[in-house]
Enzyme design. Structure first.
Site, mmCIF file in Angstrom:
data_model
loop_
_atom_site.group_PDB
_atom_site.id
_atom_site.type_symbol
_atom_site.label_atom_id
_atom_site.label_comp_id
_atom_site.label_asym_id
_atom_site.label_seq_id
_atom_site.Cartn_x
_atom_site.Cartn_y
_atom_site.Cartn_z
ATOM 1 N N HIS A 3 -8.611 -8.961 2.121
ATOM 2 C CA HIS A 3 -7.701 -9.675 3.018
ATOM 3 C C HIS A 3 -8.440 -10.749 3.814
ATOM 4 O O HIS A 3 -7.931 -11.859 4.006
ATOM 5 C CB HIS A 3 -7.039 -8.697 3.986
ATOM 6 C CG HIS A 3 -5.877 -7.961 3.399
ATOM 7 N ND1 HIS A 3 -4.719 -8.585 3.002
ATOM 8 C CD2 HIS A 3 -5.692 -6.636 3.149
ATOM 9 C CE1 HIS A 3 -3.865 -7.696 2.527
ATOM 10 N NE2 HIS A 3 -4.432 -6.496 2.601
ATOM 11 N N HIS B 242 -1.238 -9.293 -0.857
ATOM 12 C CA HIS B 242 -0.527 -8.608 -1.936
ATOM 13 C C HIS B 242 0.866 -8.264 -1.434
ATOM 14 O O HIS B 242 1.136 -8.281 -0.232
ATOM 15 C CB HIS B 242 -1.285 -7.347 -2.369
ATOM 16 C CG HIS B 242 -1.628 -6.433 -1.223
ATOM 17 N ND1 HIS B 242 -0.767 -5.478 -0.735
ATOM 18 C CD2 HIS B 242 -2.749 -6.360 -0.458
ATOM 19 C CE1 HIS B 242 -1.344 -4.844 0.271
ATOM 20 N NE2 HIS B 242 -2.543 -5.359 0.470
ATOM 21 N N ASP C 268 -4.004 0.593 -5.759
ATOM 22 C CA ASP C 268 -2.563 0.544 -5.541
ATOM 23 C C ASP C 268 -1.959 -0.800 -5.933
ATOM 24 O O ASP C 268 -0.760 -0.895 -6.207
ATOM 25 C CB ASP C 268 -2.228 0.852 -4.084
ATOM 26 C CG ASP C 268 -3.092 0.072 -3.103
ATOM 27 O OD1 ASP C 268 -4.081 -0.563 -3.530
ATOM 28 O OD2 ASP C 268 -2.807 0.110 -1.892
ATOM 29 N N HIS C 269 -2.786 -1.824 -5.988
ATOM 30 C CA HIS C 269 -2.329 -3.186 -6.293
ATOM 31 C C HIS C 269 -3.559 -4.060 -6.447
ATOM 32 O O HIS C 269 -4.694 -3.615 -6.209
ATOM 33 C CB HIS C 269 -1.442 -3.738 -5.169
ATOM 34 C CG HIS C 269 -2.039 -3.542 -3.793
ATOM 35 N ND1 HIS C 269 -3.163 -4.220 -3.381
ATOM 36 C CD2 HIS C 269 -1.691 -2.728 -2.765
ATOM 37 C CE1 HIS C 269 -3.475 -3.836 -2.147
ATOM 38 N NE2 HIS C 269 -2.598 -2.924 -1.751
ATOM 39 N N ASN D 145 5.936 -1.164 3.488
ATOM 40 C CA ASN D 145 5.101 -0.723 4.602
ATOM 41 C C ASN D 145 5.890 -0.731 5.901
ATOM 42 O O ASN D 145 5.554 -0.030 6.852
ATOM 43 C CB ASN D 145 3.882 -1.631 4.741
ATOM 44 C CG ASN D 145 2.847 -1.394 3.661
ATOM 45 O OD1 ASN D 145 2.941 -0.452 2.870
ATOM 46 N ND2 ASN D 145 1.839 -2.260 3.618
ATOM 47 N N THR E 241 0.803 -1.224 0.000
ATOM 48 C CA THR E 241 0.000 0.000 0.000
ATOM 49 C C THR E 241 0.835 1.271 0.000
ATOM 50 O O THR E 241 0.655 2.145 -0.852
ATOM 51 C CB THR E 241 -0.951 -0.005 1.208
ATOM 52 O OG1 THR E 241 -1.867 -1.094 1.070
ATOM 53 C CG2 THR E 241 -1.727 1.298 1.312
#
Length: 413
Positions: A206, A351, A248-249, A104, A83
């Protein structure tokens, strides 16, 4: 006599004013534009963890309508597909190696004993690149951020003109209301660039995985409804807007049976773990690379490890000293941990994997007066978004790793 003269002057002035008014409101083609037409604003929206195929599930009427009126594309994330690195790439135009937010979670030799986490707002960690809102403010373009990683950090004495400290407890509805309230301001204090961040789709991905499910689809539909509210409220204000909507992904399915345990490779008291999960970052103890190299750099089932300087070139990652000394990347869908998290009890999502894997591809949609309608453009790298934003708000961009060429077919002349 004086009274008659004054009346004559007033009458002439009135007639001249009427004529001038008519001249001002009637265009050469006979159209009559609005007296107080607003300049378009640019709204950058991140739907964290939104995969492109979510748009194909029949549960996003508002996003789908924007896609019909605008431009869609698959977008390659930067590695690691996490992220913070990718949100900073979107607004700086630089890859994580070049903007400094390499994960992160990360360390820096200049700050021994300290670890960066997602709550860190110290400018030290963020000042290797300048985000678009700082560039814009320096050039006299007002900005506002309704959440975005790094938007709370003061850089070079500058912040967005309006910004909110991140709170996951602040509902998506309230985030939308804040953006709409900014648009109700007079032109002098109305932001021309706004960022808006939604994290709920990523959270659902998630916990429940990216496959179709009632709870994931509920999160996707709720954000789509938020987008619909924005469209409706902007229209009610006669406020033109260029929507730039990204993720973002992507998201890959994970399972508790697909776990690589680090303790089977090397006892945990013989190295320092910087990050684990969808990839692992390893540092030696007392600068002794021999122990960790002999353990991690040999072949592993469902995982490959490299020294920082040997990470394959296609990742464009490893030049920044904040990248851990050894990076271990599992096969997409596998995870690597010292201890499996308690919440990992069934199918979920993750991710951080290879940015070129199909499951990690991010989403892009743009619609508004600056864009042509109903086209899909070629897949592009997310470093190009920065150049697009600079173009839309009319600021001179800083040097970046991307450019505007990806959008040549998408932009109106």
């Amino acid at each position: 006599m004086i009274r008659i003269l004054l009346q004559a002057i007033a009458a002439c002035a009135l007639l001249a004013g009427c004529a001038a008014s008519q001249t001002a409101v009637v265009a050469s083609d006979g159209a009559v534009p609005a007296q107080n037409a607003r300049e378009p604003v640019t709204l950058l929206i991140s739907i964290d963890g939104f995969r492109p195929d979510y748009l194909d599930r029949g549960i996003t009427p508002h996003l789908s309508a924007l896609a019909t009126s605008g431009v869609v594309a698959d977008m390659r994330s930067s590695f690691p597909t996490k992220t913070f690195p990718n949100h900073w790439t979107l607004v700086t135009g630089k890859r994580p190696d070049n903007h400094g937010i390499v994960g992160n979670s990360m360390e820096d030799v200049a700050r021994p004993g300290e670890k960066f986490t997602m709550a860190n707002k110290d400018p030290f960690w963020w000042n290797q690149a300048e985000p678009i809102w700082i560039t814009a403010e320096k050039q006299g373009v007002r900005t506002a951020t309704m959440f975005w990683p790094g938007s709370e950090v003061e850089l070079d004495g500058t912040r967005p003109s309006d910004w909110w400290p991140f709170s996951q407890a602040l509902s998506n509805d309230r985030r939308v209301n804040a953006v709409v309230d900014w648009m109700r301001r007079p032109a002098a204090t109305r932001p021309q660039l706004v960022t808006l961040y939604f994290d709920s789709v990523d959270t659902a991905g998630h916990f429940f995985g990216p496959a179709p499910s009632e709870k994931l689809h509920a999160a996707i539909s709720a954000v789509d409804k938020n987008i619909g509210t924005l469209i409706e409220q902007f229209a009610a204000l006669d406020q033109p807007v260029n929507f730039v909507i990204t993720s973002d992904h992507g998201m890959a399915e994970t399972h508790p049976d697909r776990v690589i345990y680090l303790d089977t490779i090397l006892p945990r008291d013989q190295y320092r773990l910087v990050v684990d999960g969808n990839y692992a970052g390893i540092e030696p103890l007392a600068d002794d690379m021999t122990t960790i190299s002999s353990a991690f750099l040999k072949p592993h089932e469902n995982m490959e490890c490299w020294k920082r300087e040997d990470i394959p070139a296609r990742f464009q990652y490893g030049k920044n000293p904040r990248v851990p000394s050894i990076i271990c990347l599992p096969t997409t869908g596998w995870v690597v941990y010292q201890d499996k998290p308690e919440w990992m009890t069934g199918i979920g999502g993750g991710h951080g994997y290879d940015h070129l894997h199909p499951d990690m591809i991010a989403f892009f949609l743009a619609s508004g007066p600056g864009f042509v309608g109903d086209i899909k453009i070629e897949t592009f790298d997310n470093v190009d978004i920065y150049s697009l934003l600079a173009h839309l708000i009319g600021v001179k961009p800083n040097q970046s790793d991307g450019d505007l060429s990806s959008f040549e077919q998408a932009l109106k002349p």
